[in-house]
Scaffold this motif. Structure first.
Motif, PDB file in Angstrom:
ATOM      1  N   ASP A  83       8.465 -32.277 -17.644  1.00  0.00           N
ATOM      2  CA  ASP A  83       7.290 -31.810 -18.376  1.00  0.00           C
ATOM      3  C   ASP A  83       6.116 -32.750 -18.105  1.00  0.00           C
ATOM      4  O   ASP A  83       5.950 -33.770 -18.775  1.00  0.00           O
ATOM      5  N   LEU A  84       5.315 -32.411 -17.103  1.00  0.00           N
ATOM      6  CA  LEU A  84       4.185 -33.244 -16.702  1.00  0.00           C
ATOM      7  C   LEU A  84       3.209 -33.452 -17.849  1.00  0.00           C
ATOM      8  O   LEU A  84       2.772 -34.574 -18.105  1.00  0.00           O
ATOM      9  N   ASP A  85       2.874 -32.392 -18.558  1.00  0.00           N
ATOM     10  CA  ASP A  85       1.905 -32.513 -19.646  1.00  0.00           C
ATOM     11  C   ASP A  85       2.405 -33.454 -20.741  1.00  0.00           C
ATOM     12  O   ASP A  85       1.635 -34.234 -21.299  1.00  0.00           O
ATOM     13  N   TRP A 107      -0.707 -28.019  -1.830  1.00  0.00           N
ATOM     14  CA  TRP A 107       0.637 -27.863  -1.277  1.00  0.00           C
ATOM     15  C   TRP A 107       1.615 -27.297  -2.309  1.00  0.00           C
ATOM     16  O   TRP A 107       2.796 -27.179  -2.051  1.00  0.00           O
ATOM     17  N   GLY A 108       1.112 -26.966  -3.518  1.00  0.00           N
ATOM     18  CA  GLY A 108       1.929 -26.251  -4.485  1.00  0.00           C
ATOM     19  C   GLY A 108       2.483 -27.066  -5.641  1.00  0.00           C
ATOM     20  O   GLY A 108       3.148 -26.512  -6.501  1.00  0.00           O
ATOM     21  N   GLU A 109       2.232 -28.361  -5.667  1.00  0.00           N
ATOM     22  CA  GLU A 109       2.729 -29.171  -6.774  1.00  0.00           C
ATOM     23  C   GLU A 109       1.624 -29.420  -7.787  1.00  0.00           C
ATOM     24  O   GLU A 109       0.447 -29.437  -7.448  1.00  0.00           O
ATOM     25  N   ARG A 110       2.033 -29.635  -9.036  1.00  0.00           N
ATOM     26  CA  ARG A 110       1.118 -30.056 -10.099  1.00  0.00           C
ATOM     27  C   ARG A 110       1.388 -31.536 -10.332  1.00  0.00           C
ATOM     28  O   ARG A 110       2.534 -31.937 -10.580  1.00  0.00           O
ATOM     29  N   VAL A 111       0.332 -32.356 -10.219  1.00  0.00           N
ATOM     30  CA  VAL A 111       0.507 -33.808 -10.265  1.00  0.00           C
ATOM     31  C   VAL A 111      -0.520 -34.463 -11.176  1.00  0.00           C
ATOM     32  O   VAL A 111      -1.559 -33.879 -11.498  1.00  0.00           O
ATOM     33  N   LEU A 122       1.368 -44.748 -10.843  1.00  0.00           N
ATOM     34  CA  LEU A 122       2.504 -43.836 -10.819  1.00  0.00           C
ATOM     35  C   LEU A 122       2.022 -42.431 -10.504  1.00  0.00           C
ATOM     36  O   LEU A 122       1.165 -41.898 -11.207  1.00  0.00           O
ATOM     37  N   LEU A 123       2.564 -41.842  -9.459  1.00  0.00           N
ATOM     38  CA  LEU A 123       2.300 -40.446  -9.128  1.00  0.00           C
ATOM     39  C   LEU A 123       3.363 -39.628  -9.841  1.00  0.00           C
ATOM     40  O   LEU A 123       4.557 -39.729  -9.534  1.00  0.00           O
ATOM     41  N   ILE A 124       2.948 -38.831 -10.829  1.00  0.00           N
ATOM     42  CA  ILE A 124       3.880 -38.058 -11.637  1.00  0.00           C
ATOM     43  C   ILE A 124       3.747 -36.587 -11.230  1.00  0.00           C
ATOM     44  O   ILE A 124       2.641 -36.047 -11.195  1.00  0.00           O
ATOM     45  N   ILE A 125       4.875 -35.962 -10.908  1.00  0.00           N
ATOM     46  CA  ILE A 125       4.875 -34.604 -10.382  1.00  0.00           C
ATOM     47  C   ILE A 125       5.740 -33.714 -11.269  1.00  0.00           C
ATOM     48  O   ILE A 125       6.856 -34.100 -11.645  1.00  0.00           O
ATOM     49  N   GLN A 126       5.220 -32.531 -11.578  1.00  0.00           N
ATOM     50  CA  GLN A 126       5.993 -31.547 -12.344  1.00  0.00           C
ATOM     51  C   GLN A 126       7.202 -31.122 -11.512  1.00  0.00           C
ATOM     52  O   GLN A 126       7.050 -30.638 -10.386  1.00  0.00           O
ATOM     53  N   ASP A 127       8.409 -31.313 -12.063  1.00  0.00           N
ATOM     54  CA  ASP A 127       9.629 -30.941 -11.364  1.00  0.00           C
ATOM     55  C   ASP A 127       9.891 -29.456 -11.583  1.00  0.00           C
ATOM     56  O   ASP A 127      10.133 -29.013 -12.690  1.00  0.00           O
ATOM     57  N   GLU A 128       9.818 -28.728 -10.514  1.00  0.00           N
ATOM     58  CA  GLU A 128      10.066 -27.279 -10.571  1.00  0.00           C
ATOM     59  C   GLU A 128      11.509 -26.958 -10.217  1.00  0.00           C
ATOM     60  O   GLU A 128      11.851 -25.803 -10.011  1.00  0.00           O
ATOM     61  N   GLY A 129      12.330 -28.016 -10.064  1.00  0.00           N
ATOM     62  CA  GLY A 129      13.738 -27.795  -9.747  1.00  0.00           C
ATOM     63  C   GLY A 129      13.995 -27.384  -8.316  1.00  0.00           C
ATOM     64  O   GLY A 129      15.036 -26.839  -8.017  1.00  0.00           O
ATOM     65  N   VAL A 130      13.055 -27.673  -7.401  1.00  0.00           N
ATOM     66  CA  VAL A 130      13.215 -27.313  -6.000  1.00  0.00           C
ATOM     67  C   VAL A 130      13.908 -28.451  -5.274  1.00  0.00           C
ATOM     68  O   VAL A 130      13.475 -29.595  -5.352  1.00  0.00           O
ATOM     69  N   ASP A 131      14.988 -28.154  -4.575  1.00  0.00           N
ATOM     70  CA  ASP A 131      15.679 -29.160  -3.779  1.00  0.00           C
ATOM     71  C   ASP A 131      14.990 -29.289  -2.435  1.00  0.00           C
ATOM     72  O   ASP A 131      14.621 -28.309  -1.822  1.00  0.00           O
ATOM     73  N   ALA A 132      14.849 -30.528  -1.986  1.00  0.00           N
ATOM     74  CA  ALA A 132      14.219 -30.782  -0.681  1.00  0.00           C
ATOM     75  C   ALA A 132      15.212 -30.607   0.438  1.00  0.00           C
ATOM     76  O   ALA A 132      16.376 -30.714   0.284  1.00  0.00           O
TER      77      ALA A 132
END
Length: 132
Positions: A83-85, A107-111, A122-132
């Protein structure tokens, strides 16, 4: 800790203040402490599937220099959070600061960028559950 694993060690002026930030803003959970009793000088916190270590950086390290806490920034510590917010909202109350508010990237991420109590970026990124 698994062999072959890489993780950051963030040097801090006040380990208790830094710990509070990483627990409240990023959901960190203590995985290791030294010494095991009393006030720690080193902590490892699990943050999601990763980890970050916090070390009291006010005395000389093994290499003979005091690893002063961040005074600029040469490294961004990156964390995916559920939860980025919520992380951004918790940062100021936990002793940190919001350096860049949440934004959608091309590139599609919310940061967002946060600073911990010692100024580490700290670069904080919303985890959308996508595996790299």
């Amino acid at each position: 800790m698994a062999r072959g694993e890489m993780f950051p060690i963030v040097n801090c002026r006040d380990l208790a203040v830094a710990r509070t930030f990483y627990e409240r803003a990023l959901g960190g959970v203590e995985a290791y402490r030294f010494p095991p009793d009393g006030d720690p000088v080193y902590l490892t916190l699990r943050v999601g599937a990763g980890q970050v270590a916090l070390a009291l950086g006010t005395t000389p390290a093994m290499y003979g220099e005091v690893p002063l806490p961040a005074s600029g920034h040469a490294v961004d510590v990156c964390a995916y959070v559920p939860d980025l917010d919520a992380a951004v909202a918790a940062a100021p109350a936990a002793g940190g600061a919001v350096a860049v508010p949440p934004a959608d990237m091309p590139w599609g991420e919310r940061v967002a960028y946060l600073r911990d109590p010692d100024g580490t970026m700290l670069l904080i990124i919303q985890d959308e559950g996508v595996d790299a």
